[in-house]
Design a protein around this motif. Structure first.
Motif, short mmCIF file in Angstrom:
data_model
loop_
_atom_site.label_atom_id
_atom_site.label_comp_id
_atom_site.label_asym_id
_atom_site.label_seq_id
_atom_site.Cartn_x
_atom_site.Cartn_y
_atom_site.Cartn_z
N CYS A 183 -8.70 -10.89 -35.09
CA CYS A 183 -7.93 -12.02 -35.61
C CYS A 183 -6.49 -11.94 -35.10
CB CYS A 183 -7.95 -12.02 -37.14
SG CYS A 183 -7.23 -13.52 -37.87
N ASP A 184 -5.91 -13.08 -34.85
CA ASP A 184 -4.54 -13.19 -34.34
C ASP A 184 -3.58 -12.33 -35.17
OD1 ASP A 184 -2.05 -13.95 -33.44
OD2 ASP A 184 -2.49 -16.09 -33.44
N PRO A 185 -2.90 -11.35 -34.55
CA PRO A 185 -2.00 -10.48 -35.31
C PRO A 185 -0.75 -11.21 -35.83
CG PRO A 185 -1.83 -10.01 -32.97
CD PRO A 185 -2.99 -10.96 -33.13
N ALA A 186 -0.51 -12.42 -35.39
CA ALA A 186 0.57 -13.20 -35.99
C ALA A 186 0.23 -13.58 -37.43
CB ALA A 186 0.84 -14.45 -35.16
N ILE A 209 -7.90 -9.91 -27.12
CA ILE A 209 -8.42 -11.28 -27.23
C ILE A 209 -8.29 -11.71 -28.70
CG2 ILE A 209 -10.31 -12.86 -26.72
CD1 ILE A 209 -11.47 -10.76 -24.85
N PRO A 210 -7.11 -12.20 -29.09
CA PRO A 210 -6.93 -12.64 -30.47
C PRO A 210 -7.58 -14.00 -30.71
CG PRO A 210 -4.90 -12.93 -29.23
CD PRO A 210 -5.87 -12.27 -28.30
N LEU A 211 -8.25 -14.13 -31.85
CA LEU A 211 -8.91 -15.38 -32.20
C LEU A 211 -8.30 -15.96 -33.47
CD1 LEU A 211 -12.66 -14.42 -31.62
CD2 LEU A 211 -11.06 -15.46 -29.99
N ALA A 212 -8.40 -17.26 -33.62
CA ALA A 212 -7.88 -17.93 -34.80
C ALA A 212 -8.75 -17.62 -36.01
CB ALA A 212 -7.82 -19.44 -34.57
N GLY A 247 -1.65 -6.33 -30.63
CA GLY A 247 -2.89 -7.07 -30.45
C GLY A 247 -2.70 -8.43 -29.83
N TYR A 248 -1.51 -8.67 -29.29
CA TYR A 248 -1.20 -9.96 -28.68
C TYR A 248 -1.72 -10.01 -27.24
CZ TYR A 248 1.80 -10.58 -32.72
OH TYR A 248 2.26 -10.71 -34.01
N ALA A 249 -2.05 -11.20 -26.78
CA ALA A 249 -2.70 -11.36 -25.48
C ALA A 249 -1.81 -10.91 -24.32
CB ALA A 249 -3.11 -12.82 -25.28
#
Length: 429
Positions: free
Chosen positions: A292-295, A320-323, A303-305
């Protein structure tokens, strides 16, 4: 017949854990799993073993490694600082002694602990945090100060059984690597504790020592020397890392260019930030994580792309962060295909799968902020896709257990993934 129970004829699953499924005792809810309403690592381990035995009775072979030697935790010195390993080995005895001499400082006691005759000593948590970027900070001689220095949160406590469980986990990983090379097929290290949030000198996020990172280094050594560090009797070689320790500041002489190539794919809902950190500058280990998106989600700061590695390791990290709300057909399958393609291009001699199962729809830890929506057959398809990408390559593969907190499904999800992998690797559907 469900997907997870399809007969697997050509590829065996070598399952390694602390006990055979028939020997696992009924879970004790008042034991060391009682302090956290989400994290039940001992229950998760037993549920996974039970599901593997019932889902794959013909394909799964179960192994219990020899009793681990007292110094087996030193193996982790290839990926962790030796002083942190020593702390984890002695923290409970220091904490116990402190309580006997001057009492336990309440702020260092786990808030959900309740006194019982079986559990008379409170679990140890940090009561402070150092300036982590300050170069003149160092671990205190006081166990409370050292706990704050090494541990990043108050949800990863030191308990009485921890040192033994960590030694058992080390033995499990060592034996799983041995099985992957000797027995062929795929090995599954069903450890008690996850490890992918532990980096070179810190632990947290329910993780203490990084089992996936150790597994990668053991694979490299097995390929390069033809030998396993730990013998059949559970004893280590005297000079197990040849005097070189990656987790120690003295390891700058290591030449990763000479190591064979290994890949780690992390499919836990949370980024494997500890594993990424350990290998961030290492060109011999390709690390990819789907999370999951670390933001939005833990671990927040990694974990950012655009974090792709550094120095000689630039390009060997693929995040590969996902929403939030990602589904198998919507985004996850495409992300996994991308990760496996990158692994194929890296031309590896070994594969490690950090198998987190908290991507399941409704997982109690994931839904606190976001959550993914994988379920049921999605996990069989996940394993099948990875297995097909490995088909015909004869690459030793070790699954290493990470997270997973939805206890009514965690066992079957694990059986689905490894069962799917075994079928995919032999051309099945």
């Amino acid at each position: 017949m469900t997907e997870s129970t399809k007969e697997i004829k050509s590829l065996s699953i070598q399952v390694v854990s602390t006990a055979l499924p028939s020997q696992t005792s009924p879970h004790d809810p008042t034991g060391n799993d009682a302090f956290d309403r989400h994290n039940k690592p001992r229950l998760r381990r037993d549920l996974i073993l039970s599901s593997l035995a019932s889902s794959h009775p013909a394909a799964a072979s179960f192994h219990v490694p020899p009793a681990p030697s007292r110094d087996l935790l030193d193996l982790y010195s290839c990926v962790h600082r030796i002083d942190m390993i020593r702390f984890l080995s002695t923290a409970w005895s220091q904490w116990k002694t402190l309580g006997e001499t001057s009492g336990h400082y309440q702020e260092c006691c786990h808030p959900h602990w309740t006194y019982t005759q079986q559990e008379p000593i409170p679990p140890l948590i940090p009561c402070h945090s150092p300036f982590r970027k300050c170069p003149n900070e160092r671990p205190s001689d006081n166990v409370m100060g050292a706990m704050g220095y090494y541990c990043t949160d108050n949800m990863t406590p030191v308990v009485g059984s921890l040192e033994r469980e960590l030694r058992e986990d080390a033995a499990i990983v060592c034996h799983a690597v041995r099985c992957a090379f000797r027995e062929g097929g795929v090995a599954y290290a069903v450890t008690t504790h996850p490890g992918h949030h532990a980096n070179g000198d810190n632990f947290g996020g329910y993780c203490y020592l990084n089992n996936a990172a150790l597994c990668a280094r053991l694979m490299q050594r097995r390929v390069e020397t033809g030998r396993c560090i730990v013998g059949e009797d559970g004893e280590m070689e005297s000079d197990y890392w040849g005097g070189q320790r990656d987790g120690d500041d003295s390891s700058s002489g290591n030449n990763e260019k000479e190591k064979c190539r290994v890949a780690i794919i992390d499919v836990d809902y949370h980024c494997g930030n500890g594993t990424a950190s350990i290998f961030y500058s290492d060109p011999s280990v390709f690390f990819t994580s789907i999370h999951c998106d670390p933001a939005i989600e833990y671990p927040f700061n990694q974990g950012y792309a655009d974090q792709i590695g550094a120095g000689e390791g630039k390009g060997t990290t693929l995040h590969i962060p996902l929403a939030p709300g990602a589904t198998w057909k919507g985004a996850y399958k495409e992300a996994l295909e991308k990760a496996m393609k990158a692994i194929a291009e890296f031309d590896v001699a070994g594969l490690v799968v950090s198998l987190g199962l908290d991507t399941y729809d409704g997982d109690s830890v994931a839904v606190n902020r976001a959550g993914f929506k994988l379920s049921g057959n999605d996990y069989y398809q996940m394993g099948l896709l990875m297995g097909k990408c490995m088909m015909g390559k004869n690459i030793p593969t070790v699954f290493v257990q990470e997270g997973g907190y939805k206890m009514d499904v965690v066992g079957m999800a694990a059986a689905n993934v490894v069962g799917g992998f075994a079928r995919g690797a032999t051309g099945g559907e």
